[in-house]
Design a protein around this motif. Structure first.
Motif, mmCIF file in Angstrom:
data_model
loop_
_atom_site.group_PDB
_atom_site.id
_atom_site.type_symbol
_atom_site.label_atom_id
_atom_site.label_comp_id
_atom_site.label_asym_id
_atom_site.label_seq_id
_atom_site.Cartn_x
_atom_site.Cartn_y
_atom_site.Cartn_z
ATOM 1 N N UNK A 242 -33.485 3.480 -42.830
ATOM 2 C CA UNK A 242 -33.257 2.676 -41.620
ATOM 3 C C UNK A 242 -32.353 3.441 -40.663
ATOM 4 N N UNK A 243 -32.668 3.365 -39.382
ATOM 5 C CA UNK A 243 -31.750 3.885 -38.366
ATOM 6 C C UNK A 243 -30.782 2.762 -38.020
ATOM 7 N N UNK A 244 -29.542 2.926 -38.423
ATOM 8 C CA UNK A 244 -28.560 1.852 -38.211
ATOM 9 C C UNK A 244 -27.544 2.303 -37.160
ATOM 10 N N UNK A 245 -27.503 1.552 -36.083
ATOM 11 C CA UNK A 245 -26.551 1.859 -35.016
ATOM 12 C C UNK A 245 -26.401 0.621 -34.173
ATOM 13 N N UNK A 246 -25.753 0.779 -33.052
ATOM 14 C CA UNK A 246 -25.565 -0.380 -32.191
ATOM 15 C C UNK A 246 -26.803 -0.701 -31.369
ATOM 16 N N UNK A 247 -27.784 0.224 -31.379
ATOM 17 C CA UNK A 247 -28.978 0.015 -30.575
ATOM 18 C C UNK A 247 -28.676 0.172 -29.092
ATOM 19 N N UNK A 248 -29.691 -0.101 -28.300
ATOM 20 C CA UNK A 248 -29.552 0.118 -26.857
ATOM 21 C C UNK A 248 -28.398 -0.711 -26.276
ATOM 22 N N UNK A 249 -28.283 -1.976 -26.745
ATOM 23 C CA UNK A 249 -27.266 -2.853 -26.133
ATOM 24 C C UNK A 249 -25.845 -2.368 -26.402
ATOM 25 N N UNK A 250 -25.644 -1.628 -27.459
ATOM 26 C CA UNK A 250 -24.295 -1.139 -27.771
ATOM 27 C C UNK A 250 -24.174 0.365 -27.530
ATOM 28 N N UNK A 251 -25.014 0.888 -26.648
ATOM 29 C CA UNK A 251 -24.912 2.316 -26.362
ATOM 30 C C UNK A 251 -23.981 2.519 -25.165
ATOM 31 N N UNK A 252 -23.196 3.575 -25.236
ATOM 32 C CA UNK A 252 -22.328 3.944 -24.101
ATOM 33 C C UNK A 252 -22.272 5.452 -23.969
ATOM 34 N N UNK A 253 -22.058 5.905 -22.739
ATOM 35 C CA UNK A 253 -21.734 7.322 -22.537
ATOM 36 C C UNK A 253 -20.216 7.468 -22.668
ATOM 37 N N UNK A 254 -19.752 8.700 -22.728
ATOM 38 C CA UNK A 254 -18.294 8.908 -22.799
ATOM 39 C C UNK A 254 -17.636 8.344 -21.533
ATOM 40 N N UNK A 255 -18.249 8.616 -20.370
ATOM 41 C CA UNK A 255 -17.657 8.101 -19.124
ATOM 42 C C UNK A 255 -17.596 6.579 -19.134
ATOM 43 N N UNK A 256 -18.640 5.948 -19.640
ATOM 44 C CA UNK A 256 -18.644 4.473 -19.702
ATOM 45 C C UNK A 256 -17.585 3.968 -20.692
#
Ligand SMILES: NC(=O)c1ccc[n+]([C@@H]2O[C@H](COP(=O)([O-])OP(=O)(O)OC[C@H]3O[C@@H](n4cnc5c(N)ncnc54)[C@H](O)[C@@H]3O)[C@@H](O)[C@H]2O)c1
Length: 333
Positions: free
Chosen positions: A253-267
Motif C-alpha cells: 500500500x502507498x500510505x501517505x497523506x494523499x493529495x489533500x495533505x500534500x504541501x510544498x516546502x514553501x506552503x
C-alpha cells in the motif's frame, strides 16, 4: 501509544541507533522514557535488529500476535556515507525479523514499514506544472497521486532507497512464498508530535523546529516547490490496526497523506508561520538532493478499498500544530 491504549501488550525493539546515525538531535531516549512511564503494558528490548540470534530469541520468547517493523536507517543522505550500516539495518534487519516470524510466529500479521523511495526518482518522469507555490502533476493519470502499480526499477533510488527495495521485495516474498500475512506500507512523509526530526530526516518535524527556534532552514533545489504528502502517525497506526484485524497476504500500500495533505516546502513555511506567528528563516541551495522527488503524493484508493472506513483524520495544519506544541514542551524540559 495507540496499541497500548487498545489493550495490547507492546514489546518495543530498538537500540537508539537513530542517535548514532543523526547525533544528539536524533536521540530517541526521551521517547522511550515517555513510553515506559505512560504505558505499563510496554516492554522495551535493547536489541540491535542486525543481531539475528537476539531477534530470533525475542520472537521465540514473546510469540507476538502481530509484528510492526519500523526499525530502520531512514535517510538518503546518510546512507551514502554509511552504505554497509544502511543495508545491514534496512535489508538484513528486515530479513532477520521476517525469518524469526516465520520460525516462531508465522500466523502473526506482519506490517513492514517501507517507503515511497522504492519508486526511486521515477516519479520525476511524470510531466509537471509549476504554480506559484508548488509543482503538481500535469498528467491526468496521476490526478489522485501515485498508486501501487508504479514501476520500482529503472530509476535512481539512492543507496537508502535500494536497501529499502531489498527489504520491501523480501517482505512481499515471505508473503507470496511462505503464505505469511505480510504487507508493505510505502510511506510518504510519516510524522507526528513524537518525531525527532533532523535536517537529514523528518521534514515537517524539523521544519517546525527551525521555525520555533529561529534557525535557518536550508531548501535543497526545485525552488522550494517540491511537494510531499504528510500523514500523522495516528492515521498510520489506525491503518495498521485495521490490517492486523483483517490481514491479507503479500500486499503493498502507498500510505501517505494523499493529495489533500500534500504541501510544498514553501506552503509548509506559511503554515508554520501562521501557527507560531514567527517568521521562517531559510536559505536556498540550488543543488537538489540526489534521488529526491519533485512532486509525490500517494493515491490512497487501494487502502480505502481494502479497508473501508479508514481515512485521513488529521490535516497537515493540525499535524504541524501538534508537532509545534510537542517541540515547545520538549525544549522547555
Ligand atoms: N518518517 C517518514 O517520513 C517515513 C517515510 C517513509 C517511510 N518511513 C519508514 O518508516 C519506518 C520508521 O521511520 P521513522 O521516521 O520512525 O524513523 P526513525 O529513525 O524515527 O525510527 C527508526 C527507529 O529504528 C531504530 N533503529 C535503527 N537502527 C536499529 C538497529 N540496528 N536495531 C534496532 N533499532 C534500530 C532507531 O533507533 C529508531 O528509533 C522506517 O522503516 C522508515 O524507512 C518513514
Amino acid at each position: 501509544m495507540l496499541f497500548a491504549s487498545l489493550g495490547w501488550k507492546v514489546h518495543g525493539l530498538d537500540n537508539n541507533m537513530r542517535a548514532d546515525f543523526f547525533g544528539a538531535g536524533g536521540d530517541t531516549r526521551w521517547n522511550l522514557a515517555r513510553l515506559v512511564q505512560e504505558h505499563r503494558s510496554f516492554t522495551h528490548h535493547e536489541i540491535d535488529i542486525r543481531d539475528r540470534r537476539a531477534v530470533l530469541d525475542l520472537i521465540r520468547r514473546v510469540k507476538p500476535t502481530a509484528i510492526v517493523h519500523c526499525a530502520a536507517q531512514p535517510s538518503h543522505d546518510l546512507a551514502a556515507s554509511r552504505p554497509f550500516d544502511d543495508f545491514d539495518v534496512n535489508a538484513g534487519g528486515t530479513l532477520a525479523l521476517l525469518e524469526a516470524a516465520r520460525q516462531h510466529a508465522p500466523e502473526a500479521p506482519f506490517v513492514h514499514m517501507s517507503t515511497n523511495k522504492v519508486y526511486g526518482d521515477a516519479p520525476n518522469d511524470i510531466s509537471l506544472v509549476e504554480t506559484e507555490t508548488r509543482w503538481d502533476y500535469a498528467d491526468a493519470r496521476y490526478v489522485n497521486g501515485i498508486d501501487e502499480s508504479f514501476r520500482i526499477d529503472r530509476s535512481k533510488h539512492s543507496i537508502f532507497g535500494a536497501s529499502k527495495v531489498a527489504a520491501d521485495v523480501m517482505a512481499q516474498e515471505y508473503g507470496r512464498y511462505f503464505g505469511m500475512p505480510v504487507c508493505c506500507l510505502r510511506g510518504g512523509c510519516l510524522t507526528g508530535p513524537n518525531h525527532a526530526g533532523v535536517e537529514l530526516h523528518g521534514f515537517l518535524s524539523y521544519l517546525v523546529r527551525c521555525n520555533l527556534e529561529g534557525r535557518t532552514y536550508r531548501i535543497f533545489g526545485y525552488k522550494g516547490k517540491q511537494v510531499r504528502d504528510n500523514i500523522h502517525s495516528a492515521d498510520v497506526g489506525e491503518f495498521i490496526n485495521r490490517f492486523i484485524a483483517a490481514p491479507r497476504v503479500a500486499e503493498v500500500y502507498n500510505i501517505g497523506g494523499g493529495k489533500e495533505n500534500s504541501v510544498s516546502i514553501l506552503e509548509a513555511f506559511k503554515i508554520a508561520e501562521a501557527i507560531s506567528a514567527k517568521p521562517m528563516r531559510f536559505e536556498y541551495d540550488d543543488r537538489a538532493r540526489s534521488g529526491d522527488h519533485i512532486c509525490y503524493y500517494s493515491d490512497l484508493t487501494k487502502m480505502k478499498m481494502h479497508y473501508p472506513g479508514w481515512s485521513i483524520t488529521k490535516s497537515v495544519h493540525d499535524t504541524m500544530a501538534e508537532i509545534s506544541e510537542a517541540w515547545l514542551i520538549r525544549v522547555a524540559r
